[in-house]
Write an enzyme that holds these catalytic residues in place. Structure first.
Site, short mmCIF file in Angstrom:
data_model
loop_
_atom_site.label_atom_id
_atom_site.label_comp_id
_atom_site.label_asym_id
_atom_site.label_seq_id
_atom_site.Cartn_x
_atom_site.Cartn_y
_atom_site.Cartn_z
N LYS A 11 38.56 69.89 24.11
CA LYS A 11 37.64 68.89 24.65
C LYS A 11 38.34 67.93 25.63
CE LYS A 11 34.53 68.94 20.67
NZ LYS A 11 33.75 68.10 19.74
N TYR A 51 25.05 72.21 23.59
CA TYR A 51 24.89 71.49 22.32
C TYR A 51 23.41 71.28 21.96
CZ TYR A 51 29.86 70.43 21.66
OH TYR A 51 31.21 70.51 21.42
N PHE A 59 23.96 61.19 17.65
CA PHE A 59 25.17 61.26 18.48
C PHE A 59 25.03 62.19 19.68
CE2 PHE A 59 25.56 64.32 15.00
CZ PHE A 59 25.82 65.51 15.68
N ARG A 87 38.12 77.50 11.91
CA ARG A 87 37.56 76.26 11.32
C ARG A 87 38.59 75.64 10.38
NH1 ARG A 87 32.89 74.05 13.47
NH2 ARG A 87 32.32 73.24 11.43
N THR A 93 35.57 67.56 10.97
CA THR A 93 35.05 66.95 12.20
C THR A 93 35.70 65.58 12.45
OG1 THR A 93 32.94 68.06 11.84
CG2 THR A 93 32.93 66.21 13.37
N ARG A 104 42.92 68.75 14.39
CA ARG A 104 42.31 67.43 14.52
C ARG A 104 43.17 66.34 13.89
NH1 ARG A 104 36.27 69.77 13.62
NH2 ARG A 104 35.64 69.91 15.81
N ASN A 114 37.15 64.44 19.23
CA ASN A 114 37.90 65.14 18.17
C ASN A 114 38.64 66.39 18.66
OD1 ASN A 114 35.66 66.72 18.44
ND2 ASN A 114 35.12 66.75 16.28
N GLU A 128 28.05 81.41 21.88
CA GLU A 128 28.86 80.45 22.63
C GLU A 128 29.84 81.18 23.57
OE1 GLU A 128 30.44 77.81 19.61
OE2 GLU A 128 28.45 76.98 19.21
P1 CMP Z 1 31.81 69.97 17.51
O1 CMP Z 1 32.53 70.91 16.62
O2 CMP Z 1 32.07 70.06 18.96
O3 CMP Z 1 30.24 70.09 17.26
C1 CMP Z 1 29.35 69.03 17.39
C2 CMP Z 1 30.04 67.76 17.70
O4 CMP Z 1 29.28 66.59 17.51
C3 CMP Z 1 31.21 67.59 16.75
O5 CMP Z 1 32.22 68.49 17.06
C4 CMP Z 1 31.55 66.11 16.97
O6 CMP Z 1 32.43 65.91 18.04
C5 CMP Z 1 30.20 65.55 17.32
N1 CMP Z 1 29.75 64.71 16.22
C6 CMP Z 1 29.36 65.08 15.02
N2 CMP Z 1 29.02 64.01 14.28
C7 CMP Z 1 29.20 62.95 15.07
C8 CMP Z 1 29.02 61.58 14.90
N3 CMP Z 1 28.56 61.08 13.74
N4 CMP Z 1 29.30 60.77 15.93
C9 CMP Z 1 29.74 61.28 17.11
N5 CMP Z 1 29.93 62.60 17.33
C10 CMP Z 1 29.67 63.42 16.32
#
Ligand code: CMP
Length: 139
Positions: A11, A51, A59, A87, A93, A104, A114, A128
């Site tokens: 990212k 997304y 979010f 994963r 996350t 992470r 993240n 994807e």
């Molecule tokens: P990703 O694996 O890219 O998939 C969805 C993304 O949403 C996740 O990683 C986070 O970066 C983002 N995400 C999920 N929950 C939150 C949150 N509570 N606030 C901000 N970003 C979020």
């Protein structure tokens, strides 16, 4: 039988701070093999579409703005049971909750910024990967 490849994105937070190479080396040291990669700056429309599954979540706007704010690096990795293996390797996350040694934990700033995305199912790994790469771009 589960898929032997998965999709990932380094990212903008990690790419912008020169962590792409370190993250890739970390994953390669765990047996992941790079099959396709690109450096690109997502448009807002591309980020919204990628997304779309999160549309409506609180979010979503922040996520789309962040993912289209700067360059990132989409890529495909090969390994047995690739989706769950990646994963596990990237961790939770929220980096504060990620296990020691995960991408992470090592490289991410926050739940939003993240460092890395990884597909969460075989179905999404296929969808994807196709979103970013033509079959001819995968070695
Ligand atoms: P990703 O694996 O890219 O998939 C969805 C993304 O949403 C996740 O990683 C986070 O970066 C983002 N995400 C999920 N929950 C939150 C949150 N509570 N606030 C901000 N970003 C979020």
């Amino acid at each position: 039988m589960s898929l032997n490849y998965t999709f990932s994105i380094i990212k903008p937070d990690a790419f912008n701070t020169g962590k792409a190479g370190k993250i890739l080396a970390h994953l390669e040291s765990q047996g992941f093999v790079l099959k396709a990669a690109r450096v690109m700056h997502l448009s807002k429309k591309q980020a919204e579409e990628f997304y779309a599954v999160h549309r409506g979540r609180p979010f979503y706007g922040e996520l789309v703005d962040f993912m289209s704010s700067a360059p990132c690096m989409p890529f495909i990795l090969e390994k047995a049971n690739a989706v769950s293996a990646l994963r596990d390797a990237i961790g939770a996350t929220d980096p504060a909750e990620a296990a020691a040694g995960t991408v992470r934990k090592l490289y991410a700033e926050s739940k939003g910024k993240n460092a890395i995305h990884a597909s969460d199912s075989d179905e999404n790994a296929v969808r994807e990967s196709r979103f970013f790469f033509a079959e001819s771009e995968v070695v």
